[in-house]
Design an enzyme around this catalytic site. Structure first.
Site, short mmCIF file in Angstrom:
data_model
loop_
_atom_site.label_atom_id
_atom_site.label_comp_id
_atom_site.label_asym_id
_atom_site.label_seq_id
_atom_site.Cartn_x
_atom_site.Cartn_y
_atom_site.Cartn_z
N HIS A 125 0.82 -1.23 0.00
CA HIS A 125 0.00 0.00 0.00
C HIS A 125 0.85 1.27 0.00
CE1 HIS A 125 -3.72 -2.13 0.37
NE2 HIS A 125 -3.41 -2.67 1.54
N ASP A 162 -2.80 -10.52 -2.61
CA ASP A 162 -3.38 -10.00 -1.37
C ASP A 162 -4.81 -9.57 -1.67
OD1 ASP A 162 -2.25 -8.63 1.46
OD2 ASP A 162 -3.97 -7.59 0.59
N HIS A 164 -6.39 -7.08 -0.75
CA HIS A 164 -6.51 -5.64 -0.98
C HIS A 164 -5.69 -5.26 -2.21
CE1 HIS A 164 -7.06 -6.29 3.41
NE2 HIS A 164 -8.05 -5.45 3.22
N ASP A 245 -4.82 -12.81 2.96
CA ASP A 245 -6.08 -12.33 3.55
C ASP A 245 -7.29 -12.56 2.65
OD1 ASP A 245 -4.93 -10.47 1.88
OD2 ASP A 245 -4.93 -8.83 3.33
ZN LIG Z 1 -4.36 -7.13 2.47
#
Ligand SMILES: [Zn+2]
Length: 308
Positions: A125, A162, A164, A245
């Site tokens: 991120h 991931d 996200h 995740d």
């Molecule tokens: Zn994540």
């Protein structure tokens, strides 16, 4: 396959507030899982702490200095709404960068076929100029640039499963066709980026997944979007932003993957690594917040890396 594992006790000293999902216990759970005798052949090493200048491969100097100045001597500070730093965070974050770059060195010098890095804080991120989403320095992006600079790798593929979207990695390589960034992620979900029409210089391939997507649709997205992009690109190195995740047990998202799916995806990427880049594959831990789901998923991922 020679598989190296990088992890370091300093990663446990990057502290986050009580109740925060990105916590030291994540790495303790992974360490316990990898203690099993089936991982005896893993080549376990402690990575070096990177020189801060390595961060400049993916972030401007003003950003590095801003993060350096924000580090507390004691206690904890907040860098963004959900990203914090403790007194050992600087050392941990630079040792995460050190592991990512050492892993690249290893696969290019033949010390290992592939490497798994169990580090924290995670990185995907972190944008050029913004720390967010538990991330300070973009380990995957730094690793990709390091491969280009030190080993003349022309093309690096980063595959991010991931749950996200890796907005930071996308931001850093947005206009750089020498790096392919492919991501499967839940949408809508934090951080909100990752739509199909975000394509950068034609080097960004986003495969957003609806909440409650299961194994079949995940594999279909991987098969129809991610793998063909890698095949067209022909990378000299594959980097995996390996967050776990999207596991069905994970509390932060609503994708329903099982360990088998990570095994399968790992195998598909190893197949490409074998075909295009002498097996060179570097896998960097990103998210994964259910300790059991994280430990089991990491175990099958590393098992596949070792077995080929
Ligand atoms: Zn994540």
């Amino acid at each position: 396959m020679t598989t190296r594992l990088y992890t370091h006790p300093i990663y446990l000293e990057h502290l986050t507030p009580p109740g925060h999902p990105e916590r030291p216990d994540r790495l303790r759970a992974i360490a316990r899982a990898l203690e099993h005798e089936s991982f005896e052949a893993l080549d376990r090493k402690e990575p070096p702490m990177a020189d801060p200048s390595a961060v400049l491969l993916a972030h401007p100097e003003e950003y590095l200095e801003r993060i350096r100045k924000a580090m507390p001597e004691e206690g904890m500070v907040r860098i963004d709404a959900d990203t914090s730093a403790s007194s050992k965070t600087w050392e941990a974050a630079l040792t995460a960068v050190g592991a990512a770059t050492a892993a690249v060195d290893d696969v290019f010098t033949g010390k290992a076929d592939n490497v798994f890095v169990a580090a924290r804080p995670p990185g995907h991120h972190a944008e050029k100029l913004t720390a967010m989403g538990f991330c300070l320095f973009n380990n995957a992006a730094i690793a990709a640039r390091h491969a280009q600079k030190k080993f003349d790798a022309e093309k690096v593929a980063i595959v991010d499963w991931d749950v996200h979207h890796g907005n930071g990695t996308q931001d850093i390589f947005w206009d750089d066709p020498t790096v392919l960034y492919c991501s499967t992620h839940q949408m809508p979900l934090y951080p909100g980026t990752g739509a199909k029409d975000e394509t950068g210089a034609g080097n960004i391939v986003n495969a957003p997944l609806s909440p409650h997507t299961g194994s079949d649709n995940f594999r279909e997205a991987f098969r129809s979007r991610v793998l063909p992009a890698i095949d067209r690109f022909g990378p000299d190195l594959i980097i995996v932003s390996a967050g776990f995740d999207a596991h069905h047990r994970d509390p932060l998202a609503e994708i329903d993957l099982y360990e088998d799916d990570f095994d399968w995806a790992t195998g598909e990427l190893m197949d490409r690594a074998g075909r295009f880049c002498s097996n060179r594959l570097v896998s960097l831990l990103e998210g994964g917040y259910d300790l059991q789901g994280l430990a089991m998923s990491t175990a099958v991922h590393v098992t596949r890396l070792m077995r080929g």
